[in-house]
Design an enzyme around this catalytic site. Structure first.
Site, PDB file in Angstrom:
ATOM      1  N   CYS A 122       0.716  -1.327  -0.067  1.00  0.00           N
ATOM      2  CA  CYS A 122      -0.029  -0.012  -0.012  1.00  0.00           C
ATOM      3  C   CYS A 122       0.747   1.246   0.072  1.00  0.00           C
ATOM      4  CB  CYS A 122      -0.830  -0.063   1.119  1.00  0.00           C
ATOM      5  SG  CYS A 122      -2.141  -1.402   1.141  1.00  0.00           S
TER       6      CYS A 122
HETATM    7  N1  LIG Z   1      -2.644  -6.235   2.055  1.00  0.00           N
HETATM    8  C1  LIG Z   1      -3.212  -5.297   2.602  1.00  0.00           C
HETATM    9  O1  LIG Z   1      -2.732  -4.820   3.647  1.00  0.00           O
HETATM   10  C2  LIG Z   1      -3.944  -4.142   2.035  1.00  0.00           C
HETATM   11  C3  LIG Z   1      -4.625  -3.340   2.685  1.00  0.00           C
HETATM   12  C4  LIG Z   1      -5.542  -2.309   2.156  1.00  0.00           C
HETATM   13  C5  LIG Z   1      -5.832  -2.442   0.802  1.00  0.00           C
HETATM   14  N2  LIG Z   1      -5.275  -3.360   0.005  1.00  0.00           N
HETATM   15  C6  LIG Z   1      -5.556  -3.438  -1.317  1.00  0.00           C
HETATM   16  O2  LIG Z   1      -6.524  -4.451  -1.431  1.00  0.00           O
HETATM   17  C7  LIG Z   1      -6.264  -5.215  -2.830  1.00  0.00           C
HETATM   18  C8  LIG Z   1      -5.874  -6.633  -2.853  1.00  0.00           C
HETATM   19  O3  LIG Z   1      -4.764  -6.800  -2.002  1.00  0.00           O
HETATM   20  P1  LIG Z   1      -4.379  -7.978  -1.260  1.00  0.00           P
HETATM   21  O4  LIG Z   1      -3.280  -7.574  -0.222  1.00  0.00           O
HETATM   22  O5  LIG Z   1      -5.420  -8.743  -0.826  1.00  0.00           O
HETATM   23  O6  LIG Z   1      -3.528  -8.802  -2.322  1.00  0.00           O
HETATM   24  P2  LIG Z   1      -3.457 -10.402  -2.628  1.00  0.00           P
HETATM   25  O7  LIG Z   1      -2.214 -10.517  -3.629  1.00  0.00           O
HETATM   26  O8  LIG Z   1      -3.072 -10.980  -1.215  1.00  0.00           O
HETATM   27  O9  LIG Z   1      -4.830 -11.000  -3.022  1.00  0.00           O
HETATM   28  C9  LIG Z   1      -5.360 -10.840  -4.310  1.00  0.00           C
HETATM   29  C10 LIG Z   1      -5.779 -12.130  -4.546  1.00  0.00           C
HETATM   30  O10 LIG Z   1      -6.523 -11.837  -5.929  1.00  0.00           O
HETATM   31  C11 LIG Z   1      -6.355 -13.002  -6.886  1.00  0.00           C
HETATM   32  N3  LIG Z   1      -6.463 -12.719  -7.974  1.00  0.00           N
HETATM   33  C12 LIG Z   1      -5.571 -11.994  -8.846  1.00  0.00           C
HETATM   34  N4  LIG Z   1      -6.320 -11.815 -10.205  1.00  0.00           N
HETATM   35  C13 LIG Z   1      -7.486 -12.324 -10.088  1.00  0.00           C
HETATM   36  C14 LIG Z   1      -8.694 -12.451 -11.021  1.00  0.00           C
HETATM   37  N5  LIG Z   1      -8.809 -11.973 -12.448  1.00  0.00           N
HETATM   38  N6  LIG Z   1      -9.606 -12.981 -10.617  1.00  0.00           N
HETATM   39  C15 LIG Z   1      -9.875 -13.530  -9.142  1.00  0.00           C
HETATM   40  N7  LIG Z   1      -8.848 -13.383  -8.300  1.00  0.00           N
HETATM   41  C16 LIG Z   1      -7.456 -12.916  -8.785  1.00  0.00           C
HETATM   42  C17 LIG Z   1      -5.055 -13.468  -6.400  1.00  0.00           C
HETATM   43  O11 LIG Z   1      -4.769 -14.943  -6.581  1.00  0.00           O
HETATM   44  C18 LIG Z   1      -4.792 -13.095  -4.750  1.00  0.00           C
HETATM   45  O12 LIG Z   1      -5.216 -14.442  -4.042  1.00  0.00           O
HETATM   46  C19 LIG Z   1      -5.098  -4.207  -3.529  1.00  0.00           C
HETATM   47  O13 LIG Z   1      -5.757  -3.277  -4.281  1.00  0.00           O
HETATM   48  C20 LIG Z   1      -4.540  -3.873  -2.314  1.00  0.00           C
HETATM   49  O14 LIG Z   1      -3.857  -2.373  -2.608  1.00  0.00           O
HETATM   50  C21 LIG Z   1      -4.403  -4.256   0.659  1.00  0.00           C
END
Ligand SMILES: NC(=O)c1ccc[n+]([C@@H]2O[C@H](COP(=O)([O-])OP(=O)(O)OC[C@H]3O[C@@H](n4cnc5c(N)ncnc54)[C@H](O)[C@@H]3O)[C@@H](O)[C@H]2O)c1
Length: 443
Positions: free
Chosen positions: A284
């Site tokens: 982030c």
């Molecule tokens: N990790 C954090 O602390 C956090 C906090 C706030 C916001 N975010 C935001 O949330 C979003 C997700 O982050 P995250 O950390 O959970 O990511 P992550 O990589 O842990 O999880 C994303 C998931 O999406 C799946 N994926 C990818 N393409 C896909 C598709 N086309 N269809 C279905 N599934 C698909 C991946 O396999 C993965 O399991 C991002 O935009 C991130 O910036 C993350």
């Protein structure tokens, strides 16, 4: 039913979905079962909804269906009963959308090498959803992104169905604020901001989240909701940049920056402590502000605070590598050939996430200068990096090192033991706060 719900969700279709949400018979879908999606899926399943997670990773699908959690904040003992009772399941097959009433999209939004937003995950998941999309659905984008994404990118994909937003389906943006490893604030008790394409969309989103989460904060549009997240993360990034610059100044004029911050933090108003460190990490803070600067550049505004903080924060791994080299020089050992043991390689304490971790930059820099690298991290068993293929060693390995670098201050580390074992410690996190020893070199 509140008065505003009655007024805003007056159409027959809206009433049907609202009733399903209230009775928790709405079938909930979560697309992307990562750090954000899996905890959200668990919260809605715990609230009594039947939840389907959709992820392109067959491995994650298999593990969820086996009740085997791969996210630190979700215990398998929490996940498994929800799977066994049929409240939560996962699939890689988007045709599951046919059976769903709601969908939260939690897919990655990385930056390209050029620092432009990479929207490919949002586009591909929305296109898949679009194939099976049907009337009466609520779709909420949660992935962090630039203001305008929901209306300008997601809505046109869903509107290809010929259905009208706010009448035939509902579309919102809700920023995800989850803080992995935070024992106090988790998905259920972090207030949830939500803004829809129309007032009916916002109200449907508010109603949905309020079933499973403690506080919901409706805002007037998707753009406001998108901007909220970018303000929060830009605020953090810039304040960290400021305190990192103060740390560089204090270092130059031999003042202990940690003592300065602690004393300043006694001011009961108008000051909020931020702490310097080895560099930004995670999905982030190093990334999201560049979504904002990319967008505003198109409107003719240069985001100068963001660029400056990005530059200073990006210098910190180099500063740490220089500190290690200088500390070794002072001890009469050139960095070339010295054994350097890194404590903690995850991007922050008590988590296993390596994305953008400054430890990776620091280790690469020191290796290029001839250092022999090893590491300990209870959360990261193996690390492959630019010619290095390392396994996490027991903390006792610090005894063999010419220099130990504390990069991530995991709570599980035995800092007293480290102090006894190590001959030289570069502490980038003030993990050895209050300890007076000539062995310690602080950031
Ligand atoms: N990790 C954090 O602390 C956090 C906090 C706030 C916001 N975010 C935001 O949330 C979003 C997700 O982050 P995250 O950390 O959970 O990511 P992550 O990589 O842990 O999880 C994303 C998931 O999406 C799946 N994926 C990818 N393409 C896909 C598709 N086309 N269809 C279905 N599934 C698909 C991946 O396999 C993965 O399991 C991002 O935009 C991130 O910036 C993350």
């Amino acid at each position: 039913m509140t008065e505003s719900t009655t007024e805003t969700l007056s159409s027959a279709g809206a009433q049907v979905l609202a009733d399903k949400i209230r009775s928790r018979s709405a079938r909930v879908g979560i697309v992307g079962l990562g750090y954000v999606g899996l905890p959200l899926a668990v919260e809605f399943a715990k609230a009594g909804f039947t939840v389907t997670g959709i992820d392109v990773s067959e491995d994650k699908v298999r593990r969820v269906n086996a009740g085997d959690s791969y996210i630190g904040d979700i215990a398998s003992s929490t996940l498994a009963p929800l799977v066994e009772s049929g409240k939560l399941r996962a699939t890689a097959d988007f045709s599951a959308v046919l059976e769903l009433d709601t969908i939260n999209i939690c897919v990655p939004t990385p930056l390209r090498k050029t620092k432009d937003p990479d929207m490919s995950f949002i586009v591909s998941s929305c296109s898949e959803i679009g194939r099976y999309f049907h009337a009466g659905m609520l779709v909420i984008l949660e992935s962090t992104t630039y203001p305008g994404t929901t209306d300008e990118l997601v809505l046109p994909i869903l509107a290809k169905s010929g259905m009208e937003v706010g009448q035939d389906f509902y579309l919102c943006f809700s920023p995800e604020r989850v803080d992995p490893g935070n024992p106090k604030y988790q998905t259920a008790n972090i207030p949830k901001v939500v803004g829809g394409c129309t007032p009916a969309c916002t109200e449907m989103g508010r109603l949905f989240y309020s079933q499973a989460l403690q506080h919901v904060v409706p805002v007037s549009s998707t753009q406001v909701a998108e901007m909220v997240k970018l303000l929060e993360n830009t605020f953090r990034m810039i304040n960290i940049g400021l305190v990192n610059e103060i740390a560089l100044m204090c270092d130059r004029i031999s003042i202990n920056v940690w003592e300065v911050i602690d004393a300043a933090a006694t001011k009961p108003f108008g000051f909020m402590p931020f702490y310097p460190g080895p560099g930004l990490g995670g999905h982030c803070i190093p990334i999201d502000p560049f979504y904002l600067s990319w967008k505003t550049k198109q409107a003719g505004i240069e985001a100068r605070f963001i660029e400056l903080a990005g530059y200073i924060n990006g210098q910190m791994p180099h500063f740490v590598a220089d500190k290690v080299q200088n500390a070794l020089n002072d001890a009469g050992k050139p960095v070339k050939g010295s054994k350097i043991h890194v404590m903690g390689v995850a991007y922050k304490r008590d988590i296993d996430d390596m994305r953008e971790s400054p430890a990776l930059d620091i280790m690469m820099l020191l290796q290029r200068r001839g250092g022999k690298l090893s590491y300990s991290d209870p959360h990261v068993a193996r690390l492959r990096l630019e010619g290095m293929d390392l396994e996490s060693l027991p903390e006792s390995a610090a005894a063999d090192a010419d220099c130990v670098v504390i990069v991530t201050d995991h709570a599980a580390f035995d800092y007293r033991g480290l102090l006894q074992r190590a001959t030289l410690i570069v502490d980038t996190r003030n993990a050895l706060k209050g300890v007076n020893s000539t062995k310690i070199v602080r950031l």
